[in-house]
Design a protein around this motif. Structure first.
Motif, PDB file in Angstrom:
ATOM      1  N   ILE A   1       0.868  -1.183   0.000  1.00 50.93           N
ATOM      2  CA  ILE A   1       0.000   0.000   0.000  1.00 50.93           C
ATOM      3  C   ILE A   1       0.901   1.229   0.000  1.00 50.93           C
ATOM      4  O   ILE A   1       1.851   1.301   0.777  1.00 50.93           O
ATOM      5  CB  ILE A   1      -0.876   0.051   1.275  1.00 50.93           C
ATOM      6  CG1 ILE A   1      -1.739  -1.204   1.396  1.00 50.93           C
ATOM      7  CG2 ILE A   1      -1.743   1.305   1.284  1.00 50.93           C
ATOM      8  CD1 ILE A   1      -2.498  -1.286   2.724  1.00 50.93           C
ATOM      9  N   VAL A   2       0.623   2.202  -0.862  1.00 52.81           N
ATOM     10  CA  VAL A   2       1.390   3.445  -0.882  1.00 52.81           C
ATOM     11  C   VAL A   2       0.416   4.604  -0.701  1.00 52.81           C
ATOM     12  O   VAL A   2      -0.576   4.695  -1.431  1.00 52.81           O
ATOM     13  CB  VAL A   2       2.145   3.600  -2.225  1.00 52.81           C
ATOM     14  CG1 VAL A   2       2.947   4.898  -2.249  1.00 52.81           C
ATOM     15  CG2 VAL A   2       3.072   2.406  -2.477  1.00 52.81           C
ATOM     16  N   ILE A   3       0.713   5.473   0.270  1.00 54.47           N
ATOM     17  CA  ILE A   3      -0.122   6.675   0.431  1.00 54.47           C
ATOM     18  C   ILE A   3       0.600   7.842  -0.224  1.00 54.47           C
ATOM     19  O   ILE A   3       1.782   8.073   0.032  1.00 54.47           O
ATOM     20  CB  ILE A   3      -0.388   6.985   1.924  1.00 54.47           C
ATOM     21  CG1 ILE A   3      -1.102   5.799   2.576  1.00 54.47           C
ATOM     22  CG2 ILE A   3      -1.234   8.250   2.063  1.00 54.47           C
ATOM     23  CD1 ILE A   3      -1.387   6.007   4.069  1.00 54.47           C
ATOM     24  N   ILE A   4      -0.096   8.543  -1.083  1.00 60.82           N
ATOM     25  CA  ILE A   4       0.504   9.642  -1.838  1.00 60.82           C
ATOM     26  C   ILE A   4      -0.232  10.947  -1.507  1.00 60.82           C
ATOM     27  O   ILE A   4      -1.463  10.993  -1.544  1.00 60.82           O
ATOM     28  CB  ILE A   4       0.442   9.354  -3.356  1.00 60.82           C
ATOM     29  CG1 ILE A   4       1.176   8.040  -3.669  1.00 60.82           C
ATOM     30  CG2 ILE A   4       1.056  10.497  -4.161  1.00 60.82           C
ATOM     31  CD1 ILE A   4       1.069   7.603  -5.114  1.00 60.82           C
ATOM     32  N   ARG A   5       0.547  11.972  -1.161  1.00 61.26           N
ATOM     33  CA  ARG A   5      -0.029  13.268  -0.808  1.00 61.26           C
ATOM     34  C   ARG A   5      -0.649  13.923  -2.041  1.00 61.26           C
ATOM     35  O   ARG A   5      -0.307  13.571  -3.166  1.00 61.26           O
ATOM     36  CB  ARG A   5       1.052  14.198  -0.239  1.00 61.26           C
ATOM     37  CG  ARG A   5       1.830  13.585   0.858  1.00 61.26           C
ATOM     38  CD  ARG A   5       2.931  14.414   1.504  1.00 61.26           C
ATOM     39  NE  ARG A   5       3.327  15.658   0.902  1.00 61.26           N
ATOM     40  CZ  ARG A   5       4.128  16.533   1.518  1.00 61.26           C
ATOM     41  NH1 ARG A   5       4.584  16.278   2.764  1.00 61.26           N
ATOM     42  NH2 ARG A   5       4.475  17.646   0.922  1.00 61.26           N
ATOM     43  N   PRO A   6      -1.479  14.911  -1.829  1.00 55.21           N
ATOM     44  CA  PRO A   6      -2.065  15.614  -2.974  1.00 55.21           C
ATOM     45  C   PRO A   6      -1.014  16.230  -3.904  1.00 55.21           C
ATOM     46  O   PRO A   6      -1.300  16.490  -5.063  1.00 55.21           O
ATOM     47  CB  PRO A   6      -2.924  16.696  -2.311  1.00 55.21           C
ATOM     48  CG  PRO A   6      -3.323  16.091  -1.002  1.00 55.21           C
ATOM     49  CD  PRO A   6      -2.122  15.304  -0.560  1.00 55.21           C
ATOM     50  N   ASP A   7       0.224  16.437  -3.412  1.00 53.03           N
ATOM     51  CA  ASP A   7       1.258  16.992  -4.282  1.00 53.03           C
ATOM     52  C   ASP A   7       2.190  15.910  -4.827  1.00 53.03           C
ATOM     53  O   ASP A   7       3.284  16.212  -5.297  1.00 53.03           O
ATOM     54  CB  ASP A   7       2.062  18.085  -3.555  1.00 53.03           C
ATOM     55  CG  ASP A   7       2.669  17.613  -2.238  1.00 53.03           C
ATOM     56  OD1 ASP A   7       2.576  16.399  -1.920  1.00 53.03           O
ATOM     57  OD2 ASP A   7       3.247  18.440  -1.520  1.00 53.03           O
ATOM     58  N   GLN A   8       1.765  14.649  -4.778  1.00 55.64           N
ATOM     59  CA  GLN A   8       2.487  13.501  -5.362  1.00 55.64           C
ATOM     60  C   GLN A   8       3.702  13.030  -4.572  1.00 55.64           C
ATOM     61  O   GLN A   8       4.418  12.135  -5.017  1.00 55.64           O
ATOM     62  CB  GLN A   8       2.874  13.768  -6.825  1.00 55.64           C
ATOM     63  CG  GLN A   8       1.666  13.992  -7.726  1.00 55.64           C
ATOM     64  CD  GLN A   8       2.056  14.079  -9.191  1.00 55.64           C
ATOM     65  OE1 GLN A   8       3.221  14.270  -9.533  1.00 55.64           O
ATOM     66  NE2 GLN A   8       1.083  13.919 -10.082  1.00 55.64           N
ATOM     67  N   TYR A   9       3.948  13.619  -3.389  1.00 56.27           N
ATOM     68  CA  TYR A   9       5.033  13.097  -2.552  1.00 56.27           C
ATOM     69  C   TYR A   9       4.504  11.906  -1.766  1.00 56.27           C
ATOM     70  O   TYR A   9       3.333  11.863  -1.399  1.00 56.27           O
ATOM     71  CB  TYR A   9       5.571  14.197  -1.626  1.00 56.27           C
ATOM     72  CG  TYR A   9       6.401  15.193  -2.409  1.00 56.27           C
ATOM     73  CD1 TYR A   9       7.785  15.072  -2.477  1.00 56.27           C
ATOM     74  CD2 TYR A   9       5.790  16.211  -3.133  1.00 56.27           C
ATOM     75  CE1 TYR A   9       8.544  15.948  -3.241  1.00 56.27           C
ATOM     76  CE2 TYR A   9       6.538  17.088  -3.900  1.00 56.27           C
ATOM     77  CZ  TYR A   9       7.915  16.957  -3.963  1.00 56.27           C
ATOM     78  OH  TYR A   9       8.664  17.807  -4.716  1.00 56.27           O
ATOM     79  N   VAL A  10       5.402  10.937  -1.534  1.00 55.88           N
ATOM     80  CA  VAL A  10       4.981   9.701  -0.873  1.00 55.88           C
ATOM     81  C   VAL A  10       4.973   9.888   0.642  1.00 55.88           C
ATOM     82  O   VAL A  10       5.957  10.328   1.224  1.00 55.88           O
ATOM     83  CB  VAL A  10       5.925   8.540  -1.238  1.00 55.88           C
ATOM     84  CG1 VAL A  10       5.553   7.282  -0.467  1.00 55.88           C
ATOM     85  CG2 VAL A  10       5.880   8.288  -2.744  1.00 55.88           C
TER      86      VAL A  10
END
Ligand SMILES: Cc1cc2nc3c(=O)[nH]c(=O)nc-3n(C[C@H](O)[C@H](O)[C@H](O)COP(=O)(O)OP(=O)(O)OC[C@H]3O[C@@H](n4cnc5c(N)ncnc54)[C@H](O)[C@@H]3O)c2cc1C
Ligand SMILES: Cc1cc2nc3c(=O)[nH]c(=O)nc-3n(C[C@H](O)[C@H](O)[C@H](O)COP(=O)(O)OP(=O)(O)OC[C@H]3O[C@@H](n4cnc5c(N)ncnc54)[C@H](O)[C@@H]3O)c2cc1C
Lengths: 551, 551
Positions: free
Chosen positions: A506-515
């Protein structure tokens, strides 16, 4: 134009309050568009960038004074705001109002810039390059559209106290002819001249960064307003835009009532650190530029061209934002101290049980804190290839991306269905933090990237959390992707490129595409904890929330 | 709106004459924008395409009549023109005026079109596909933006005389519900319905082509005005645009005084042949669509799905124009009879000594008469990769592309310099047919693509004919390219891909990117002869030419 700014400090922590009061004074159309300055060169007028450049005096106060004595003198407007961003450039009025200081070097550099159609026998004039002369300094060559080439030349330096206007360089001595002659000395024995001068300027710049990037996380500074550096690495605009890109979604999600105010501190922690790193790099780079090139490998005092090249390449990494690695914080779940990894601000999670640490070793190609690299994936529904970044548009949503592996294998399929159950449970992040009545993917978008052969499965074979149904629009066909070969654009091979293990993650990605987070498919509880650290539980329907949607 | 059209046949061969007279009648704003029609579906109004579709009566005469009785009744304008193009659609007023006829099938097909957001369990609804039911006909599925899907369904046929309006289908029986029900029958056992209907239409179409494409090469017809066919292969718009693309540069170069009127005959020869081929294909394709699918390989009466798929792929080639191969003519230097290879018109070179034949065997990957395939090449000056087609923009210029091989080898270098001398001679095509005073590349652009290692040479190493010098703009940096590996976009490998021999070749490319000629580097005389066949020698300066630049 703003004429005053006040902050009511007593209510800054109140989500519903409007602690900022700004008074605006109307300018007439004429006042608001002062004339551009222009120079007579080659017998014809050419616009120069001296208007409002750093070589000219700041004209904000003059404009305000002038407007007082004209007909609409008393036309003012008062604005009450929750948040304010001062992106008003190197002379920043906002910065002066809130009393923030820039700190750094006391040396200013004077640069000259020419936009010309060159007539030259230098064969690399259409290459982006730097020319380092033996003892006449160096020049940056930037080919542009319509045969134009931009030349950047550092003309001189001036010692002065930061921000002290009195010691500005004597601008009358700088003109296009003088910049051209510098260029000719540097380029010799090649010749250069021009008949078309499109634009030119000269400006003065120092290497400084703000001591703080905001007042009480209500008034923020971004861009040149809070950091300045030489133009050598072409960083100014890039880094400035990334400041606002970092800040924008954070303020929006707080104002919308999705996230707590605590995430706003990460702006300074993340971006001030970048500005500091950039200035350190710029110092080194400037020395490489102004120094004398080494005569040979034994010439220890001269600048090695290898070192120069390496620094140039690092500069490109900076400019593209690919090199940025944000430190640990409530929104970046990784090992280590948030103070050390940022600019010194404490931005860790307040409540210990919400502290989540990624399993950084799980996927070799994904680094928590950096942008997720982009590779092509196919839409399961229509087999079209997309760059991963294209399916992560910057619309303020968090992405929880599930790499489920080969879901034709029983083990992976079981894990996927268990995960979907957890994501759909009443106490999952999805249900706790999405406002009732909002779109099911309004705050979080749950995406699936599997690597079962595309033609062996259809969209309808996957759990509904990845293809929400809408009475009017039918199934959502844009959330399930597959790592398989495309018809016309090759094979993205994202599993291999990112080092995704066959048992998924599972990868969570911020709204600005940073992990933000990487963990195994079983750890759905960690995902809930991560979001619990800074999101707000939604109890009332979205529409009915007090001040929920206003800025 | 035009109300009359006359051609003065006595002056059609006079380059300076304006043989065409068109009278225009002004319409009021209101008359000129008649209401779109709309249908009530699902309780809301939806625009339909029945307005001016082939199911509605032609309204040109009604509009003209109406305008006569209104206030500006007598406001007319008379236009004298050298050339005229009637691209006025299937009802073409121009075609009726000049009395040209369409010939072909007597059967018309009635088609229904729905643009809906489908709610369906059919898993391939986001794929471009054709569904062939056992006995309820077939459907074409075209996924669109915003979750829309367009469905095309052939509803019925009608036997009628071509152009006979009286036997039009009863349009009142066709509505969105009826088209949906057809779709449901075809898709069963899958289900399909919708809540959002964006647009729908129904139309009637036959397979016909004009007996001629122009009157005396002065008034031309293009597009639906001169050929109609079923929408199955999605060809209508593609083929129509390619008509005008073929015609546009030809008329322009005649009007500018560069080329002789004889090249205009190639429009009919090239495009009528394409329309004929397309209709032959469409016949076969239509049968495949309406026929019953074969039950198994032994079912000789049914349609084989393999055959269907092959036809589908051929349709795509047609649509992209890649399959087009224009026949021999004054502007396509190849073996064979121009009548046989075109639509029967004689378009060969008038004077025998100007007849040039390509050495078609020289480059395996370039076929004279077809578009030159595109591969990436690097600009010698800045190392940037360009698709070959990008450096051949459609601006009316002919391109003479010299593939010079490895110019570091003495033999190739010598040949290149000899070729450049020939191209620069006073009696070369370049000097004879470029108007005095025009840009040196105003009519012909001479391009070089070599394959010496890029870093071993510079632009200034090549003959000046490939980098013309301008006092104000300096050298031209955009005409010398190299077949080498690029920094970020791979290796185009154009020499290998096009089968260019190591001793090079000359390729002449028409303004529309079709190949006119291929020959060896030594044959500069053939290039001169080729252009002598249809270009006009320029004796007076460009500006002073009578009527030189007006249409
Ligand atoms: C000659 C030159 C070349 C450069 N080349 C590059 C390059 O190649 N690459 C690169 O990345 N960077 C380059 N830079 C740097 C880049 O231009 C800046 O870093 C960038 O513009 C900063 O953006 P900003 O929005 O923070 O500030 P600015 O671009 O300065 O914008 C501030 C805005 O606020 C307005 N403003 C100011 N005060 C007020 C007020 N009181 N009320 C209302 N509005 C106000 C100003 O009019 C201005 O529009 C260059 C700079 C110069 C001078
Ligand atoms: C429902 C439908 C779907 C289609 N889908 C496809 C597809 O997917 N792909 C494809 O390639 N093709 C498609 N086609 C076919 C395509 O639309 C036509 O082949 C194409 O539009 C023909 O272009 P044209 O310029 O020749 O004629 P038109 O597009 O018909 O244009 C003629 C123009 O001339 C104007 N005009 C007519 N008479 C006069 C007059 N007397 N004075 C002034 N102006 C006049 C008309 O108002 C019109 O604007 C479709 C057609 C239909 C009906």
């Amino acid at each position: 134009m703003p004429s005053s700014l006040k902050i009511d400090e007593s209510v800054v922590e109140d989500d519903a309050a409007y602690p900022i009061t700004v008074t605006l004074r109307h300018l007439t159309e004429e006042e608001a568009t002062p004339k551009q300055s222009s120079t007579s060169a080659n017998g014809q007028g050419t616009q120069d960038g001296l208007f409002r450049s750093n070589l000219a005096k700041d004209d904000t106060q003059d404009l305000l004074d002038a407007s007082k004595i004209n007909a609409r003198a008393n036309s003012e407007e008062v604005i009450h705001a929750k948040y304010m961003i001062g992106a008003d450039g190197a002379h920043s009025w906002t910065r002066n109002q809130i009393g923030l200081k820039l700190e750094g070097d006391s040396t200013d550099y004077i640069w000259g810039v020419l936009d010309i159609v060159p007539i030259t026998d230098f064969p690399d004039i259409r290459m982006r390059c730097a020319i380092h002369s033996a003892d006449c300094g160096s020049i940056m060559v930037i080919p542009r559209e319509n045969k134009l080439v931009r030349l950047y030349i550092q003309l001189t330096t001036t010692n002065q106290k930061a921000g002290d206007n009195s010691s500005r360089a004597d601008r009358s001595k700088i003109n296009p002819q003088m910049i051209l002659e510098s260029a000719q000395r540097i380029l010799a024995p090649y010749k250069i001249t021009y008949r078309k001068l499109d634009w030119w300027t000269a400006y003065q710049i120092g290497q400084r960064v703000g001591t703080s990037f905001s007042v009480l996380e209500r008034v923020f500074l971004a861009g040149d307003a809070v950091h300045t550096h030489s133009p050598k690495a072409g960083q100014g605009m890039n880094v400035s835009m990334q400041d606002s890109f970092n800040l924008g979604w954070k303020i929006a999600s707080v104002v919308k009532g999705h996230a707590r105010r605590s995430i706003l501190k990460t702006y300074q922690s993340e971006r001030r650190r970048i500005a500091q790193d950039l200035i350190a790099f710029d110092h080194k780079f400037s020395r490489l530029f102004s120094g004398r090139p080494a005569k040979d490998v034994m010439d220890a005092e001269g600048i090695s061209m290898e070192e120069f090249k390496a620094a140039f390449e690092k500069g490109n990494m900076f400019a593209s934002g690919i090199a940025v690695n944000y430190g640990a914080s409530a929104i970046v779940a990784k090992e280590g101290s948030s103070e050390e990894q940022g600019d010194g601000t404490d931005v860790s999670v307040a409540i210990a049980k919400h502290r989540v640490i990624s399993d950084q070793s799980l996927c070799g190609g994904i680094t928590v804190g950096m942008r997720i690299p982009s590779h092509k994936v196919l839409s399961q529904a229509d087999a079209r290839p997309w760059h991963l970044h294209e399916v992560l548009p910057s619309n303020g949503r968090w992405r929880v991306v599930v790499f489920a592996g080969n879901t034709n294998e029983n083990q992976q399929r079981d894990k996927l269905w268990k995960l979907s159950e957890a994501f759909s449970a009443p106490d999952s992040f999805l249900n706790l933090y999405t406002p009732k009545g909002a779109r099911s993917d309004g705050v979080f978008e749950v995406l699936l990237i599997h690597n079962a052969p595309r033609q062996s499965v259809t969209v309808l074979d996957f759990p509904e959390v990845f293809r929400p149904f809408d009475e009017i629009d039918g199934w959502d066909y844009n959330k399930i992707f597959v790592d398989d070969v495309s018809y016309h654009e090759g094979f993205g091979n994202i599993y291999e490129a990112l080092g995704i293990p066959q048992n998924g993650c599972i990868v969570i990605i911020r709204p600005d595409q940073y992990v933000s987070y990487v963990g195994s498919m079983e750890k759905t509880a960690a995902v809930n904890s991560f979001f619990a650290g800074f999101m707000k539980e939604q109890h009332v329907p979205y529409e009915a929330q007090p001040n929920g949607t206003q800025v």
